[in-house]
Design a protein around this motif. Structure first.
Motif, PDB file in Angstrom:
ATOM      1  N   THR A 186       5.632 -14.493  -6.999  1.00  0.00           N
ATOM      2  CA  THR A 186       6.097 -13.399  -7.850  1.00  0.00           C
ATOM      3  C   THR A 186       5.001 -13.080  -8.856  1.00  0.00           C
ATOM      4  O   THR A 186       4.466 -14.004  -9.490  1.00  0.00           O
ATOM      5  CB  THR A 186       7.363 -13.825  -8.605  1.00  0.00           C
ATOM      6  OG1 THR A 186       8.237 -14.464  -7.671  1.00  0.00           O
ATOM      7  CG2 THR A 186       8.065 -12.643  -9.215  1.00  0.00           C
ATOM      8  N   LEU A 187       4.656 -11.796  -8.973  1.00  0.00           N
ATOM      9  CA  LEU A 187       3.584 -11.424  -9.894  1.00  0.00           C
ATOM     10  C   LEU A 187       4.095 -11.473 -11.331  1.00  0.00           C
ATOM     11  O   LEU A 187       5.256 -11.176 -11.601  1.00  0.00           O
ATOM     12  CB  LEU A 187       3.105  -9.997  -9.598  1.00  0.00           C
ATOM     13  CG  LEU A 187       2.325  -9.810  -8.291  1.00  0.00           C
ATOM     14  CD1 LEU A 187       1.979  -8.345  -8.129  1.00  0.00           C
ATOM     15  CD2 LEU A 187       1.057 -10.630  -8.283  1.00  0.00           C
ATOM     16  N   SER A 188       3.187 -11.804 -12.245  1.00  0.00           N
ATOM     17  CA  SER A 188       3.536 -11.703 -13.667  1.00  0.00           C
ATOM     18  C   SER A 188       3.547 -10.212 -14.042  1.00  0.00           C
ATOM     19  O   SER A 188       2.912  -9.392 -13.355  1.00  0.00           O
ATOM     20  CB  SER A 188       2.502 -12.446 -14.497  1.00  0.00           C
ATOM     21  OG  SER A 188       1.253 -11.790 -14.345  1.00  0.00           O
ATOM     22  N   PRO A 189       4.272  -9.839 -15.110  1.00  0.00           N
ATOM     23  CA  PRO A 189       4.319  -8.405 -15.482  1.00  0.00           C
ATOM     24  C   PRO A 189       2.919  -7.784 -15.638  1.00  0.00           C
ATOM     25  O   PRO A 189       2.683  -6.673 -15.204  1.00  0.00           O
ATOM     26  CB  PRO A 189       5.066  -8.422 -16.817  1.00  0.00           C
ATOM     27  CG  PRO A 189       5.921  -9.643 -16.746  1.00  0.00           C
ATOM     28  CD  PRO A 189       5.140 -10.652 -15.950  1.00  0.00           C
ATOM     29  N   PHE A 190       1.962  -8.538 -16.194  1.00  0.00           N
ATOM     30  CA  PHE A 190       0.617  -7.962 -16.378  1.00  0.00           C
ATOM     31  C   PHE A 190      -0.030  -7.676 -15.021  1.00  0.00           C
ATOM     32  O   PHE A 190      -0.559  -6.586 -14.768  1.00  0.00           O
ATOM     33  CB  PHE A 190      -0.266  -8.930 -17.175  1.00  0.00           C
ATOM     34  CG  PHE A 190      -1.689  -8.458 -17.300  1.00  0.00           C
ATOM     35  CD1 PHE A 190      -2.028  -7.466 -18.229  1.00  0.00           C
ATOM     36  CD2 PHE A 190      -2.692  -8.940 -16.466  1.00  0.00           C
ATOM     37  CE1 PHE A 190      -3.327  -7.001 -18.315  1.00  0.00           C
ATOM     38  CE2 PHE A 190      -3.985  -8.473 -16.554  1.00  0.00           C
ATOM     39  CZ  PHE A 190      -4.316  -7.494 -17.491  1.00  0.00           C
ATOM     40  N   ASP A 191       0.046  -8.641 -14.127  1.00  0.00           N
ATOM     41  CA  ASP A 191      -0.539  -8.435 -12.795  1.00  0.00           C
ATOM     42  C   ASP A 191       0.148  -7.287 -12.078  1.00  0.00           C
ATOM     43  O   ASP A 191      -0.471  -6.527 -11.336  1.00  0.00           O
ATOM     44  CB  ASP A 191      -0.397  -9.716 -11.950  1.00  0.00           C
ATOM     45  CG  ASP A 191      -1.426 -10.766 -12.366  1.00  0.00           C
ATOM     46  OD1 ASP A 191      -2.340 -10.396 -13.126  1.00  0.00           O
ATOM     47  OD2 ASP A 191      -1.309 -11.943 -11.962  1.00  0.00           O
ATOM     48  N   LEU A 192       1.454  -7.131 -12.320  1.00  0.00           N
ATOM     49  CA  LEU A 192       2.227  -6.055 -11.690  1.00  0.00           C
ATOM     50  C   LEU A 192       1.687  -4.694 -12.174  1.00  0.00           C
ATOM     51  O   LEU A 192       1.419  -3.790 -11.381  1.00  0.00           O
ATOM     52  CB  LEU A 192       3.703  -6.216 -12.061  1.00  0.00           C
ATOM     53  CG  LEU A 192       4.672  -5.253 -11.396  1.00  0.00           C
ATOM     54  CD1 LEU A 192       4.707  -5.472  -9.898  1.00  0.00           C
ATOM     55  CD2 LEU A 192       6.079  -5.428 -11.949  1.00  0.00           C
ATOM     56  N   MET A 193       1.490  -4.592 -13.492  1.00  0.00           N
ATOM     57  CA  MET A 193       0.954  -3.325 -14.044  1.00  0.00           C
ATOM     58  C   MET A 193      -0.440  -3.057 -13.523  1.00  0.00           C
ATOM     59  O   MET A 193      -0.785  -1.934 -13.138  1.00  0.00           O
ATOM     60  CB  MET A 193       0.914  -3.418 -15.580  1.00  0.00           C
ATOM     61  CG  MET A 193       2.278  -3.433 -16.234  1.00  0.00           C
ATOM     62  SD  MET A 193       2.076  -3.671 -18.006  1.00  0.00           S
ATOM     63  CE  MET A 193       3.756  -3.905 -18.509  1.00  0.00           C
ATOM     64  N   ALA A 212       9.333  -9.956  -4.956  1.00  0.00           N
ATOM     65  CA  ALA A 212       8.707 -11.167  -4.398  1.00  0.00           C
ATOM     66  C   ALA A 212       7.910 -10.778  -3.164  1.00  0.00           C
ATOM     67  O   ALA A 212       8.262  -9.840  -2.458  1.00  0.00           O
ATOM     68  CB  ALA A 212       9.792 -12.160  -4.016  1.00  0.00           C
ATOM     69  N   MET A 213       6.808 -11.487  -2.947  1.00  0.00           N
ATOM     70  CA  MET A 213       5.953 -11.156  -1.800  1.00  0.00           C
ATOM     71  C   MET A 213       5.547 -12.442  -1.088  1.00  0.00           C
ATOM     72  O   MET A 213       5.398 -13.481  -1.727  1.00  0.00           O
ATOM     73  CB  MET A 213       4.682 -10.450  -2.282  1.00  0.00           C
ATOM     74  CG  MET A 213       4.941  -9.136  -2.970  1.00  0.00           C
ATOM     75  SD  MET A 213       3.405  -8.423  -3.525  1.00  0.00           S
ATOM     76  CE  MET A 213       3.029  -9.411  -4.925  1.00  0.00           C
ATOM     77  N   SER A 214       5.365 -12.317   0.238  1.00  0.00           N
ATOM     78  CA  SER A 214       4.775 -13.430   0.984  1.00  0.00           C
ATOM     79  C   SER A 214       3.283 -13.157   1.077  1.00  0.00           C
ATOM     80  O   SER A 214       2.874 -12.064   1.427  1.00  0.00           O
ATOM     81  CB  SER A 214       5.338 -13.495   2.402  1.00  0.00           C
ATOM     82  OG  SER A 214       6.670 -13.922   2.350  1.00  0.00           O
ATOM     83  N   GLN A 215       2.488 -14.206   0.769  1.00  0.00           N
ATOM     84  CA  GLN A 215       1.035 -14.004   0.771  1.00  0.00           C
ATOM     85  C   GLN A 215       0.415 -14.717   1.974  1.00  0.00           C
ATOM     86  O   GLN A 215       0.768 -15.852   2.281  1.00  0.00           O
ATOM     87  CB  GLN A 215       0.445 -14.572  -0.526  1.00  0.00           C
ATOM     88  CG  GLN A 215      -1.060 -14.369  -0.637  1.00  0.00           C
ATOM     89  CD  GLN A 215      -1.631 -15.000  -1.894  1.00  0.00           C
ATOM     90  OE1 GLN A 215      -0.966 -15.761  -2.570  1.00  0.00           O
ATOM     91  NE2 GLN A 215      -2.865 -14.668  -2.211  1.00  0.00           N
TER      92      GLN A 215
END
Length: 1289
Positions: A186-193, A212-215
């Motif tokens: 799950t990305l942090s809000p900063f990484d999401l932006m 959520a993403m599978s990497q």
């Protein structure tokens, strides 16, 4: 472990085995090997072994079985068991499988980490398929159960359950050679932006909760490393709902219900499977989000770290790169590792190793926080043959090993599939994190890294401490020790060490050194302790301080005891018998008996024991002393030691005291003040006394020393409980009695019990005197003894120990034999006895041990009887005479025999019930037959067993034992022998006997004879038992409390009564078999002598009622029986006739003619026919004297006379016609013509013995005339014969 190449594969299974050095070690054994390819031309491209968790409650968190997953170039993925059974085959994509990887459940280390699902990922050249772990686990279990069921029921048609999987088409990449599935992130809000603005530009909007993403990360070329992200639905149930509602490309492919599931490799289905391939679902396209572009660099392998934060990548330039998975950056690079293989090791900190000093730098948190985790990267460089361990991310190299250039580094990266957050709590590592396979030496090596290496930088104190410890161990190993120098160096080193745990380790290694003297050890420990005390109160490590204090106390104790032992006191005068008797409170006769018993025991107890010159009793090195003892809360405890170690410790304290060479009083004082409990000291004292039996029995003075020591120990404060009175049992004395009961050294045990009894009485009397002193009247001064429960227990124990001693003395005695080599079974040593063994050995235990001795010495029944007679004729003088009648050559043997008879007599006296005649014979009988069963070649064991059986007087016991012998040992072998002889139709050869019956032909003959005797005894016992009462089985008073298995005699008395006619029927068969073997009769099938009813009744339970033959017998059967009996009788006559032949058969073992007549009676053949045949055969063999005796038994003498007439004619025909002497010819001319014609008709070739003196034949003619009536047709010939014989003689 699986090794595969092209189509072939080998599955290895680990097993514990004994190595050549005798140690247990793990070895890989081949579990299955063979070809795996199903389709034409396909090869194995990747394999994986996945342990599956057990579902049993008893083995939670352990692997139940291992599934082997194999990928093929045809695109198939097949799942197998460890035994190579195919469970499941899937075609998920038509390209070759490049790589199989697996991820199993791990408990998240802290709340911020996303919990990962289990999955199996399969890489194809342009796609990756991930199979959900839970679905796979259930499918594999179901398939395995179905395979087991199908194998059991023979039905092969099994449908495997569906698999849930996802399939992604990886786009915008040139080539892919390896991949890892990192899992859901799950990305942090900063990484999401950041991501949203990069993709969507300035006006991009974001959702409040990041998806959520599978990497997935791939390595190959263009890009060298590619990062892929597949969006997940928010939750699984919604997912399927969304997949139905929104027909978007991305979500439609989330869960296929096992799109391509295949059937089995069935025989019926094999053809159709190859013709039509299953439908392959299309992949959902997934574009690369970003990568590390490097057009010239090609990736080869990628390996994800256990905590999913880092990955190691190898390339074709000989570099190893460290990737930060979350940021997609390379953070470190190693050069010069061409063809490298990589793996990871994760190490959890052991909380006990934390430094215990105050953690000033941490404003919160205790010294014992949660365990920290360190990760190390392992790189194997095959070109250089080196294995390196690096601390990540930027740490140094912490280890390097030379391992060879042809190894293979195996790093699975997963553990056990099928665990969850509950079942993995108790999980113990069952799999290796990483291992190195060395094909040259054929070994598998693992790598262990200590946690503190992750902390080691230039300033690390832990590393410095480890360095000091190494320096210290090097000092201790130095060849020459200059004590003063080394001592100073060691003090300096141990004080330099910072960590208390390491300090303790260093002190332990110093104390465990054998070369340092006691003074040095004391000085070093004292110095360390003083230094610790001088520190600030907060910084003192209590544990270490306590450790030092305890070790110091033990060192001082060792010093004190050593000092005492070195001061040798002049031992006092040897006490007289009178003094000893008084000390033990025994009458003169009792003491004399005790001396006599111990003297006998000493003489017979001549077991060789090994003593080394440097093994001094009462000496114990400091190192060993410290290893044996533990100090806790001012009390000394002894660690769990072996018997010999315990005795060594006891000897160090008490050996000199027991010899009267050092002061018992001082020793006890020192030990008590040191913190030993009296119970522990008593235990040590007794262990020495009981184990050093030989020395003690030779030194009478030691009894006084033991008495003194025991009195002192008993007076210690906590030895005997204050509340103890005469009506309760004191645990103190009970402890001593238990030691005596368990000891196998009966002489020492008996002496110590006498001492114990004496001291108990002394103390009891003392207590009683105090109580009653004010009551007693002065004039009444008779000696009296206060009664107490303990005294009674001592008396019982003394009786038991005396019995045990007498028995042990008997079992140690030997009969010197000059006969042949004894059997290896008789060479086995008898175990030593103890009261405990006898109490637990059941009611027959005593007789059983004597029977074992009788067997070992192979004592004759005569000797056993002599021991009894001695009882009856004690006063008379005739014992030596009856004894000397026993054939013995030398005087030495004579005295040896006298001794044994004396010991036997003593034992019979001591055990009137347990060694009662019938009981002893029953046990001897059983012992012999048991030993015979171990080695049936020793036929005389079985014979001796039956001799003992026949000696049993009571018919009830005899009947029971005989029946048990038959059922347990005889019947199986006898039936095997019967069927073999029936099949062969004659006495079988040695090879066949060994193959079918398990013994040689000579042993078989003897065995059949013994069987016949056994059945005879059984029948006689059955008849006798009606006339007598069953015996009453008693036990001696001292042994009433015996427990254990039911006795042999009791078992015998529980046997049911036999069915007499059935035993008789079986006995007839035995006699027939014995006769066939003994006289080697040809063309006789023993079972053909009986009808179907008779055959069916054989070998059935002798107590059951079977249908036996009755009524008239078939004439054909009678003729077969008649034939057999005539053969037997002829063979008996032949055995009488030719005793000088090498294959002579002894006929003396039983009365064969009578036996043959008994047989004819049972087989319903007229006895007179057999008698007549026997007489004729005796004359035939020239045994005229035996023949004349046998004629008396015959009833129909007329028929016999006519048979004998023919025999006479044959003899004369031989004498006159075949020898052709001149006189013979003249005589022949003078004979009447009718007689000449008659003689010429005779064939003397039928005669077995031809040259019989003519006078003997004359007697035969007289017999014939005597029994032929005058009106008989041949009478005239007989008269003519008389004249002819007269003329010849």
């Amino acid at each position: 472990m699986v090794i595969a190449r092209e189509q072939k594969a080998v599955f290895f299974v680990p097993k514990w085995k004994h190595s050549e050095k005798g140690k247990e070690e793990m070895q890989y054994a081949v579990g299955w090997s063979g070809s795996l390819n199903v389709e034409e031309g396909e090869c194995v491209s990747s394999t994986l072994c996945i342990p599956l968790a057990s579902q049993k409650r008893s083995s939670t968190g352990r692997p139940d079985w291992t599934c082997i997953v194999v990928g093929f170039t045809s695109g198939y993925v097949r799942f197998y068991t460890e035994n190579g059974v195919l469970l499941l085959a899937q075609l998920l994509n038509e390209d070759p499988v490049l790589q199989l990887k697996c991820r199993t459940y791990e408990i998240p280390r802290h709340p911020g980490v996303t919990e990962q699902n289990e999955e199996l990922s399969i890489l194809y050249p342009a796609a990756v398929v991930t199979i959900d772990g839970f679905s796979l686990f259930q499918s594999l279990r179901a398939c395995r159960n179905q395979v087991a069921r199908a194998a059991a029921s023979g039905n092969e048609n099994v449908q495997p359950p569906p698999l849930a999987y996802k399939k992604w088409g990886l786009q915008d990449v040139d080539t892919i050679v390896d991949h890892v599935s990192v899992g859901i992130m799950t990305l942090s809000p900063f990484d999401l932006m950041k991501t949203a603005s990069t993709i969507g530009g300035f006006n991009a909007t974001i959702k409040n909760n990041p998806p959520a993403m599978s990497q997935y990360i791939t390595v190959g070329s263009n890009p060298f490393t590619g990062f892929f992200y597949a969006l997940e639905g928010s939750s699984q149930p919604l997912l399927s709902h969304v997949a139905l509602a929104v027909a978007s490309k991305l979500t439609s492919a989330f869960f296929h219900a096992a799109s391509g599931w295949l059937g089995w490799k069935n025989k019926q289905e094999e053809e159709p499977v190859q013709k039509q391939k299953p439908k392959v679902e299309p992949a959902t396209p997934l574009a690369v989000r970003f990568g590390i572009p490097d057009s010239r660099r090609h990736g080869e392998r990628i390996c994800l770290s256990p905590c999913n934060s880092l990955a190691a990548v190898t390339d074709d330039f000989g570099r190893v790169l460290l990737l930060d998975v979350a940021r997609g950056l390379s953070v470190r690079m190693w050069k010069g590792y061409r063809d490298a293989q990589v793996g990871w090791i994760q190490v959890v900190e052991d909380l006990h190793e934390r430094e215990a000093e105050k953690m000033d730098f941490s404003p919160f948190g205790t010294s014992q926080g949660p365990s920290r985790v360190a990760q190390f990267l392992v790189i194997y460089a095959p070109r250089r043959g080196i294995l390196e361990v690096w601390s990540t991310q930027q740490g140094p190299r912490v280890g390097a090993f030379n391992v060879g250039k042809h190894c293979r580094l195996l790093y699975p990266g997963y553990k056990i599939m099928g665990l969850n957050n509950i079942t993995s709590q108790g999980w113990q590592p069952q799999t290796y994190q990483i291992c190195l396979v060395d094909p040259v030496s054929g070994t598998v090596k693992t790598v262990h890294v200590p946690f503190h290496l992750a902390l080691s930088d230039k300033k690390s104190e832990r590393a410095k401490d480890m360095h000091l410890v190494k320096k210290l161990s090097a000092l201790l190993k130095a060849k020459t020790l200059k004590l003063d120098v080394i001592e100073a160096e060691m003090k300096a080193l141990i004080l330099d060490i910072k960590y208390p745990a390491t300090k303790k380790q260093a002190l332990e290694s110093i104390l465990a050194n054998e070369r340092l003297p006691l003074s040095s050890l004391t000085n070093i420990t004292q110095t360390l302790m003083d230094t610790l005390k001088n520190q600030e109160v907060d910084c003192i490590d209590e544990g270490l301080l306590q450790f030092c204090a305890n070790k110091l106390k033990l060192l001082h104790l060792h010093e004190s005891v050593n000092k005492l032992n070195s001061l040798t006191i002049e031992s006092g005068t040897v006490p007289s018998d009178n003094d000893l008797a008084k000390l033990l409170r025994l009458e003169d006769e009792e003491f004399a008996r005790l001396q006599m018993l111990l003297e006998n025991y000493k003489q017979q107890n001549t077991q060789p024991s090994v003593h080394f010159a440097d093994d001094k009793d009462g000496v114990l090195p400091v190192k060993t002393f410290l290893e044996y003892l533990d100090y806790e809360k001012d009390v000394i405890n002894v660690k769990k030691l072996e018997e010999s170690e315990y005795v060594a410790l006891g000897s160090f304290f008490f050996w000199k005291c027991l010899h009267g060479e050092s002061s018992t009083e001082e020793t006890c004082q020192i030990l008590e003040s040191a913190g030993f409990s009296p119970q522990l000291l008593l235990s040590l004292l007794l262990s020495v006394w009981l184990s050093k039996e030989k020395d003690i029995l030779h030194k009478t003075q030691s009894v006084c020393c033991l008495h003194a020591a025991l009195s002192l120990l008993s007076k210690m404060t906590v030895a005997i409980d204050e509340s103890w009175d005469s009506q309760s049992v004191s645990p103190w004395w009970q402890q001593m009695r238990t030691a005596c009961i368990q000891s196998e050294n009966n002489g020492a045990a008996l002496l110590s019990a006498h001492v114990g009894h004496s001291v108990t009485t002394q103390i009891t009397d003392g207590i009683a005197e105090k109580k009653f002193s004010h009551i007693t009247v002065g004039g009444d001064a008779d000696p009296w003894e206060a009664l107490s429960l303990d005294t009674e227990y001592w008396k019982l124990l003394l009786k038991q120990l005396e019995d045990c001693l007498i028995l042990q003395t008997l079992l140690n005695s030997k009969v010197s034999k000059k006969t042949c080599q004894p059997s290896s079974l008789q060479a086995e040593t008898l175990g030593r006895l103890s009261v405990k063994k006898l109490l637990e050995g059941g009611k027959g235990g005593i007789a059983d041990s004597v029977a074992k001795w009788v067997f070992k010495q192979d004592l004759s029944l005569h000797l056993l009887r002599l021991g009894r007679k001695r009882e009856e004729t004690e006063s008379e003088e005739d014992v030596p005479q009856s004894c000397s009648s026993f054939l013995l050559e030398s005087e030495e043997d004579q005295t040896g025999l006298e001794t044994i008879l004396g010991l036997l007599h003593l034992a019979y006296q001591q055990f009137p019930c347990s060694l009662e005649t019938d009981v002893l014979h029953a046990h001897c009988c059983w012992e012999y037959v048991v030993q015979w069963n171990k080695d049936p070649e020793e036929a005389h064991f079985l014979i001796r067993s039956i001799e003992h059986l026949t000696c049993i007087d009571n018919a009830h016991i005899q009947h029971g034992i005989a029946l048990m012998m038959w059922n347990t040992f005889i019947v199986k072998r006898l039936s095997a022998a019967t069927y073999l002889m029936d099949k062969v139709g004659k006495a079988p050869k040695d090879r066949l006997c060994r193959r079918d019956v398990g013994m040689s032909d000579t042993a078989l003959t003897s065995f059949l004879g013994s069987c016949s005797d056994l059945l005879q005894t059984l029948m006689e016992a059955d008849v006798r038992s009606d006339e007598m009462q069953p015996p009453v089985l008693d036990t001696e008073d001292a042994w009433v409390s015996v427990e254990g298995q039911i006795s042999l005699v009791e078992l015998a008395l529980e046997q049911k009564h036999i069915h007499y006619p059935l035993v008789q029927h079986q006995s007839v068969l035995c006699t027939v078999l014995y006769a066939i073997m003994k006289f080697s009769l040809k063309s006789v099938k023993p079972l053909s002598l009986f009808d179907s009813k008779g055959k069916n009744a054989f070998f059935k339970d002798l107590t059951s009622i079977q249908l036996l033959p009755s009524g008239d017998v078939d004439p054909a059967l009678l003729s077969v029986r008649h034939q057999f009996l005539t053969k037997l009788v002829s063979a008996v006559a032949q055995a009488h006739g030719k005793p000088e032949e090498s294959v002579a058969v002894s006929v003396k073992d039983r009365d064969w003619p009578t036996l043959a007549l008994d047989l004819s009676q049972h087989l319903q053949i007229t006895e007179d026919v057999i008698r007549r045949h026997y007489v004729c055969e005796l004359y035939n063999y020239g045994l005229d004297q035996l023949g004349e005796e046998a004629i008396l038994q015959v009833h129909d003498k007329e028929v016999l006379a006519s048979q004998l007439l023919v025999l006479t004619g044959q003899r004369l025909a031989y004498a006159l016609l075949h020898t052709q002497t001149k006189e013979g010819m003249e005589l022949l001319a003078r004979l009447p013509p009718t007689l000449c014609t008659w003689l010429k008709a005779m064939d003397p070739q039928d005669l077995q013995t031809v040259d019989v003196p003519i006078t003997t034949t004359a007697k035969l003619v007289d017999k014939v005339i005597e029994h032929l009536p005058e009106n008989h047709g041949q009478y005239s010939v007989a008269l003519n014969l008389i004249e002819a014989v007269d003329a010849m003689s």
